[in-house]
Design an enzyme around this catalytic site. Structure first.
Site, PDB file in Angstrom:
ATOM      1  N   ARG A  73       2.316 -12.163  -0.433  1.00 40.49           N
ATOM      2  CA  ARG A  73       1.004 -12.521   0.128  1.00 40.49           C
ATOM      3  C   ARG A  73       0.407 -13.750  -0.531  1.00 40.49           C
ATOM      4  O   ARG A  73       0.746 -14.093  -1.654  1.00 40.49           O
ATOM      5  CB  ARG A  73       0.031 -11.344  -0.093  1.00 40.49           C
ATOM      6  CG  ARG A  73       0.465 -10.034   0.569  1.00 40.49           C
ATOM      7  CD  ARG A  73      -0.332  -9.745   1.795  1.00 40.49           C
ATOM      8  NE  ARG A  73       0.210  -8.643   2.581  1.00 40.49           N
ATOM      9  CZ  ARG A  73      -0.326  -8.244   3.727  1.00 40.49           C
ATOM     10  NH1 ARG A  73      -1.401  -8.834   4.206  1.00 40.49           N
ATOM     11  NH2 ARG A  73       0.215  -7.250   4.410  1.00 40.49           N
ATOM     12  N   CYS A  90       1.080  -7.277  11.915  1.00 41.76           N
ATOM     13  CA  CYS A  90       1.359  -7.379  13.361  1.00 41.76           C
ATOM     14  C   CYS A  90       0.637  -8.554  14.016  1.00 41.76           C
ATOM     15  O   CYS A  90       0.521  -8.601  15.236  1.00 41.76           O
ATOM     16  CB  CYS A  90       1.008  -6.076  14.058  1.00 41.76           C
ATOM     17  SG  CYS A  90       2.134  -4.730  13.641  1.00 41.76           S
ATOM     18  N   TYR A 119      -1.262  -3.681  -7.101  1.00 44.00           N
ATOM     19  CA  TYR A 119      -0.993  -4.426  -5.870  1.00 44.00           C
ATOM     20  C   TYR A 119      -2.184  -4.456  -4.899  1.00 44.00           C
ATOM     21  O   TYR A 119      -2.745  -3.400  -4.569  1.00 44.00           O
ATOM     22  CB  TYR A 119       0.236  -3.849  -5.110  1.00 44.00           C
ATOM     23  CG  TYR A 119       0.299  -4.449  -3.733  1.00 44.00           C
ATOM     24  CD1 TYR A 119       0.791  -5.736  -3.549  1.00 44.00           C
ATOM     25  CD2 TYR A 119      -0.255  -3.793  -2.636  1.00 44.00           C
ATOM     26  CE1 TYR A 119       0.744  -6.340  -2.308  1.00 44.00           C
ATOM     27  CE2 TYR A 119      -0.300  -4.391  -1.384  1.00 44.00           C
ATOM     28  CZ  TYR A 119       0.197  -5.669  -1.233  1.00 44.00           C
ATOM     29  OH  TYR A 119       0.126  -6.269  -0.008  1.00 44.00           O
ATOM     30  N   SER A 131      -1.103  -3.432  10.321  1.00 41.26           N
ATOM     31  CA  SER A 131      -0.738  -4.363   9.256  1.00 41.26           C
ATOM     32  C   SER A 131       0.535  -5.124   9.602  1.00 41.26           C
ATOM     33  O   SER A 131       1.489  -4.553  10.120  1.00 41.26           O
ATOM     34  CB  SER A 131      -0.534  -3.582   7.958  1.00 41.26           C
ATOM     35  OG  SER A 131      -1.716  -2.885   7.640  1.00 41.26           O
ATOM     36  N   ASP A 153      -9.050  -9.894   9.286  1.00 43.98           N
ATOM     37  CA  ASP A 153      -8.559  -8.544   8.964  1.00 43.98           C
ATOM     38  C   ASP A 153      -9.580  -7.437   9.239  1.00 43.98           C
ATOM     39  O   ASP A 153      -9.190  -6.364   9.664  1.00 43.98           O
ATOM     40  CB  ASP A 153      -8.142  -8.492   7.482  1.00 43.98           C
ATOM     41  CG  ASP A 153      -7.208  -7.322   7.161  1.00 43.98           C
ATOM     42  OD1 ASP A 153      -6.216  -7.131   7.891  1.00 43.98           O
ATOM     43  OD2 ASP A 153      -7.466  -6.602   6.182  1.00 43.98           O
ATOM     44  N   HIS A 199     -10.410  -2.505  11.710  1.00 48.08           N
ATOM     45  CA  HIS A 199      -9.304  -3.336  11.208  1.00 48.08           C
ATOM     46  C   HIS A 199      -9.038  -4.436  12.230  1.00 48.08           C
ATOM     47  O   HIS A 199      -8.026  -4.434  12.922  1.00 48.08           O
ATOM     48  CB  HIS A 199      -8.071  -2.436  11.019  1.00 48.08           C
ATOM     49  CG  HIS A 199      -6.950  -3.066  10.239  1.00 48.08           C
ATOM     50  ND1 HIS A 199      -5.669  -2.570  10.258  1.00 48.08           N
ATOM     51  CD2 HIS A 199      -6.910  -4.126   9.402  1.00 48.08           C
ATOM     52  CE1 HIS A 199      -4.894  -3.307   9.470  1.00 48.08           C
ATOM     53  NE2 HIS A 199      -5.620  -4.256   8.941  1.00 48.08           N
ATOM     54  N   ARG A 222       0.847  -1.190   0.000  1.00 52.11           N
ATOM     55  CA  ARG A 222       0.000   0.000   0.000  1.00 52.11           C
ATOM     56  C   ARG A 222       0.885   1.243   0.000  1.00 52.11           C
ATOM     57  O   ARG A 222       1.993   1.235   0.540  1.00 52.11           O
ATOM     58  CB  ARG A 222      -0.901   0.006   1.234  1.00 52.11           C
ATOM     59  CG  ARG A 222      -2.073  -0.969   1.152  1.00 52.11           C
ATOM     60  CD  ARG A 222      -2.952  -0.902   2.398  1.00 52.11           C
ATOM     61  NE  ARG A 222      -2.248  -1.353   3.576  1.00 52.11           N
ATOM     62  CZ  ARG A 222      -1.707  -0.564   4.485  1.00 52.11           C
ATOM     63  NH1 ARG A 222      -1.811   0.757   4.386  1.00 52.11           N
ATOM     64  NH2 ARG A 222      -1.073  -1.059   5.521  1.00 52.11           N
ATOM     65  N   LYS A 237      -9.543  -2.675   1.841  1.00 52.47           N
ATOM     66  CA  LYS A 237      -9.285  -1.516   2.681  1.00 52.47           C
ATOM     67  C   LYS A 237     -10.082  -0.295   2.216  1.00 52.47           C
ATOM     68  O   LYS A 237     -10.601   0.476   3.025  1.00 52.47           O
ATOM     69  CB  LYS A 237      -7.786  -1.206   2.735  1.00 52.47           C
ATOM     70  CG  LYS A 237      -6.975  -2.346   3.375  1.00 52.47           C
ATOM     71  CD  LYS A 237      -7.442  -2.602   4.766  1.00 52.47           C
ATOM     72  CE  LYS A 237      -6.975  -3.874   5.427  1.00 52.47           C
ATOM     73  NZ  LYS A 237      -5.620  -4.187   5.585  1.00 52.47           N
TER      74      LYS A 237
HETATM   75  P1  GTP Z   1      -2.079  -7.715   7.565  1.00 47.91           P
HETATM   76  O1  GTP Z   1      -2.586  -8.779   6.661  1.00 47.91           O
HETATM   77  O2  GTP Z   1      -1.028  -6.862   6.932  1.00 47.91           O
HETATM   78  O3  GTP Z   1      -3.163  -6.884   8.158  1.00 47.91           O
HETATM   79  O4  GTP Z   1      -1.228  -8.459   8.729  1.00 47.91           O
HETATM   80  P2  GTP Z   1      -1.653  -9.291  10.036  1.00 47.91           P
HETATM   81  O5  GTP Z   1      -1.940  -8.358  11.157  1.00 47.91           O
HETATM   82  O6  GTP Z   1      -2.696 -10.286   9.700  1.00 47.91           O
HETATM   83  O7  GTP Z   1      -0.279 -10.036  10.410  1.00 47.91           O
HETATM   84  P3  GTP Z   1       0.132 -11.583  10.305  1.00 47.91           P
HETATM   85  O8  GTP Z   1      -0.680 -12.468  11.209  1.00 47.91           O
HETATM   86  O9  GTP Z   1       0.166 -11.969   8.890  1.00 47.91           O
HETATM   87  O10 GTP Z   1       1.613 -11.535  10.889  1.00 47.91           O
HETATM   88  C1  GTP Z   1       2.610 -10.711  10.341  1.00 47.91           C
HETATM   89  C2  GTP Z   1       3.974 -11.148  10.806  1.00 47.91           C
HETATM   90  O11 GTP Z   1       4.031 -11.140  12.230  1.00 47.91           O
HETATM   91  C3  GTP Z   1       4.349 -12.546  10.352  1.00 47.91           C
HETATM   92  O12 GTP Z   1       5.675 -12.541   9.897  1.00 47.91           O
HETATM   93  C4  GTP Z   1       4.210 -13.373  11.606  1.00 47.91           C
HETATM   94  O13 GTP Z   1       5.094 -14.459  11.601  1.00 47.91           O
HETATM   95  C5  GTP Z   1       4.516 -12.379  12.727  1.00 47.91           C
HETATM   96  N1  GTP Z   1       3.776 -12.722  13.973  1.00 47.91           N
HETATM   97  C6  GTP Z   1       2.453 -12.970  14.075  1.00 47.91           C
HETATM   98  N2  GTP Z   1       2.101 -13.296  15.354  1.00 47.91           N
HETATM   99  C7  GTP Z   1       3.241 -13.244  16.068  1.00 47.91           C
HETATM  100  C8  GTP Z   1       3.540 -13.462  17.465  1.00 47.91           C
HETATM  101  O14 GTP Z   1       2.684 -13.781  18.286  1.00 47.91           O
HETATM  102  N3  GTP Z   1       4.845 -13.295  17.842  1.00 47.91           N
HETATM  103  C9  GTP Z   1       5.813 -12.945  16.942  1.00 47.91           C
HETATM  104  N4  GTP Z   1       7.048 -12.805  17.391  1.00 47.91           N
HETATM  105  N5  GTP Z   1       5.575 -12.736  15.620  1.00 47.91           N
HETATM  106  C10 GTP Z   1       4.311 -12.878  15.191  1.00 47.91           C
HETATM  107  C1  SPV Z   2      -2.792  -4.574   5.381  1.00 50.33           C
HETATM  108  O1  SPV Z   2      -1.820  -3.957   4.928  1.00 50.33           O
HETATM  109  O2  SPV Z   2      -3.323  -4.296   6.493  1.00 50.33           O
HETATM  110  C2  SPV Z   2      -3.350  -5.709   4.621  1.00 50.33           C
HETATM  111  C3  SPV Z   2      -2.865  -5.923   3.259  1.00 50.33           C
HETATM  112  O3  SPV Z   2      -4.221  -6.409   5.111  1.00 50.33           O
HETATM  113  S1  SPV Z   2      -3.576  -4.841   2.121  1.00 50.33           S
HETATM  114  O4  SPV Z   2      -4.753  -5.470   1.546  1.00 50.33           O
HETATM  115  O5  SPV Z   2      -2.577  -4.575   1.097  1.00 50.33           O
HETATM  116  O6  SPV Z   2      -3.980  -3.617   2.783  1.00 50.33           O
HETATM  117 MN    MN Z   3      -4.743  -5.709   7.266  1.00 49.47          MN
END
Ligand code: GTP
Ligand code: SPV
Ligand code: MN
Length: 595
Positions: A376, A252, A199, A250, A279, A228, A71, A208
């Protein structure tokens, strides 16, 4: 052929044809035959690569342009008539001024191309809380992604009927020119204009752009919330399921938490975790006065790196069929995919995400990554082994607890609970996190990200805080309890202390015990912190977690928190007059407690 007689839709599609002058227009009906033909066309043109159909049936690989991998918040605008209705946290431009700037970019931009018209529904078909959008695009990639992420085709048009209440989304790849890339929301007109990107979050306009930026504005007007947030259910051995929503910025940890595997101590007692969403949550007050959440999406657009058999087996299983992979590496030996953290064996013979062929040696020598850090997967929700049976429930699921969190190397403890709803709104407004690769720009810089909505709020942030306070008033004593977590505290060497992932359930279990009034807590200046003994760490010794380590994770450093409160004050000053007096008071009270 047009799939509808809805005059508002037909008029608008005609307007789009006149503006962008595609060679032809194709309406997406959602049939498998049509989608198959589009996939084959994308294979022929090289837009996508068909992966090994024995190992990954229905899966494809796509690479975006190198300058188009996340983004772009700097080029994302909320346009309204009056500046203060969107600024200052959002980029703002006056509606007509922005249109005058963009119309020349759109004019004739689909010459020689096909325009696809995608009718889609956000939320279960038939739900009173679902909303319809129509996206026009010149990208097959967008069509195929939207088909996974939303409910596409005739069923969406049926949901719309003759109504004019749909979000108009116009996307054109144009030249993928980053200098002229714009992601623009017009909340007052239910419209989204996206140009010069291919993208994910920039172009899958249901996600979003609609489900957060436009929908947050609709929610403010109509008395509901678009957040979110992931949505998960914890089923106790007696069969009762409690639902939790959680907002993390994002990349996290939302997808990971939403699909967590219970640790052995809970699994053996019969606890189960179910995913409703990973999400976005749309939340309404139900007839019984409680808050109910639906997931407007129909698939997962998840971060690939770090996803593996141990960290998130459910997500990995979800990607084994019918999935689109974007910007991961191509394992040429068996025509499959790979990303950092999938396993410890990067393929020798591979194409990195940019499409450049490398062998194991070059890859090591370059010190580079095979997959982009924001690569992704787009995977259908139905593939998910832990998908909740309430996933398509038109009324959603009742929310017991809401969680805020971010990446904080130091300040924030593992978990704390807000004193009440209004204090919880303060805690959400005060969220901060280290930036990630999900958005273009520097990574690892702490920035304030209220409710994880900084990039996604479709109106003035002060008014948004006000809406949260209003919702609390309406919910009264039926409001969910609000918590804050931090899985990302680090030790002196920069390693994460808490094991995270499935073990995060131990923290969720403390929250549910709090909601039921089963456990007391320590009152600190920032909120209620657990007694260390109340976080179940049975079985965590091998991961280095002892009672003392938990005490350290729960420690509240008053100096750091005072610094943090000053950061919140800066944010409030930046937002300005529309920050509710109640939140100013919450901030002053916090400072007094810390002093
Ligand atoms: P978006 O799709 O961008 O909104 O991301 P998200 O909030 O769904 O994050 P996601 O669960 O995909 O995790 C993102 C990164 O954080 C990955 O590389 C995970 O491995 C890492 N991660 C997730 N949960 C944990 C945790 O509990 N501890 C640690 N150390 N890393 C984590
Ligand atoms: C985020 O960035 O929080 C996502 C991926 O979930 S995107 O759809 O690119 O915003
Ligand atoms: Mn997201």
């Amino acid at each position: 052929m047009a799939l509808t007689t809805n005059k508002h839709v037909l008029d608008w599609v005609k307007e789009m044809e006149d503006l962008m002058t595609p060679d032809k227009t194709i309406w997406i009906d959602g049939s498998e035959g049509q989608l198959r033909a589009l996939r084959e066309e994308a294979f022929r043109t090289g837009e996508m690569t068909e992966l090994n159909q024995d190992l990954l049936p229905g899966c494809v690989l796509h690479h975006t342009a190198k300058n188009d991998v996340a983004r772009v918040e700097g080029r994302t605008f909320i346009c309204t008539k009056n500046r203060d209705d969107a600024a200052p946290i959002n980029n703002w431009m006056e509606t007509d001024e922005m249109k005058a700037k963009l119309i020349p970019l759109y004019t004739g931009c689909m010459k020689g191309r096909t325009m696809y018209v995608i009718p889609y529904c956000m939320g279960p078909i038939g739900s009173p809380f679902s909303k319809v959008g129509i996206e026009v695009t010149d990208s097959i990639y967008v069509v195929l992604n939207m088909d996974i992420m939303t409910r596409v085709g005739v069923k969406a048009l049926r949901q719309l009927g003759d109504s004019n209440d749909f979000v108009r989304g116009q996307h054109a790849k144009a030249d993928i020119d980053e200098e002229n890339r714009y992601i623009v929301q017009f909340p007052e007109e239910n419209a989204i204009w996206s140009i010069n990107s291919g993208y994910g979050g920039n172009v899958l306009l249901g996600k979003k752009c609609f489900a957060l930026r436009i929908a947050s504005y609709q929610g403010k007007k109509e008395g509901w919330m678009a957040e979110h947030m992931l949505i998960l259910g914890i089923e106790a051995p007696d069969g009762e399921t409690s639902y939790i929503t959680a907002a993390f910025p994002s990349a996290c940890g939302k997808t990971n938490l939403a699909m967590l595997i219970p640790p052995e101590i809970y699994a053996k007692q019969g606890y189960k975790v179910w995913t409703v969403g990973d999400d976005i949550a749309w939340m309404h007050i139900g007839d019984d006065g409680r808050l109910y959440a639906i997931n407007p999406e129909n698939g997962f657009f998840g971060v690939a790196p770090g996803t593996n058999e141990k960290s998130n087996p459910n997500a990995l299983a979800t990607t084994k069929k019918g999935t689109i992979f974007t910007n991961v590496a191509h394992n040429l030996a068996d025509n499959t995919v790979w990303w950092e953290g999938l396993d410890k064996n990067p393929p020798e013979d591979a194409q990195e995400w940019t499409g450049v062929a490398v062998n194991g040696k070059e890859y090591v020598a370059n010190g580079g990554k095979l997959a982009h850090p924001n690569s992704r997967f787009t995977a259908p929700a139905v593939n998910c082994p832990c998908l909740s049976k309430e996933f398509n429930n038109p009324n959603g699921v009742p929310v017991t607890a809401m969680v805020f969190g971010g990446r904080r190397a130091k300040t924030a403890p593992l978990v704390f609970q807000s004193f009440d709803w209004n204090h919880g709104v303060y805690v959400g407004s005060a969220m901060a996190s280290e930036t990630t690769a999900a958005a273009a720009g520097a990574v690892g810089v702490v920035r304030r990200d209220p409710m994880a909505m900084r990039p996604f709020c479709g109106y003035n942030m002060g008014d948004y805080f006000g809406h949260w306070l209003e919702m609390g008033k309406k919910l009264g004593d039926k409001a969910p309890k609000i918590f804050h977590v931090n899985w990302f505290r680090t030790d002196d060497e920069g390693h994460f202390i808490w094991p995270g992932f499935g073990d995060n359930m131990r923290v969720l279990m403390w929250m549910l015990a709090r909601c039921k009034g089963e456990v007391d807590a320590v009152e600190t200046p920032i909120g209620y912190v657990p007694h260390a003994e109340d976080i179940n760490i049975e079985g965590l010794e091998e991961k280095g977690i002892t009672l003392d380590v938990v005490k350290g994770l729960l420690d509240v450093d008053k100096d750091l928190w005072m610094e943090d409160a000053n950061g919140v004050e800066e944010l409030y000053n930046e937002i300005g007059e529309r920050v509710p007096a109640e939140l100013r008071k919450q901030l002053a009270d916090l400072k007094a407690r810390l002093a």
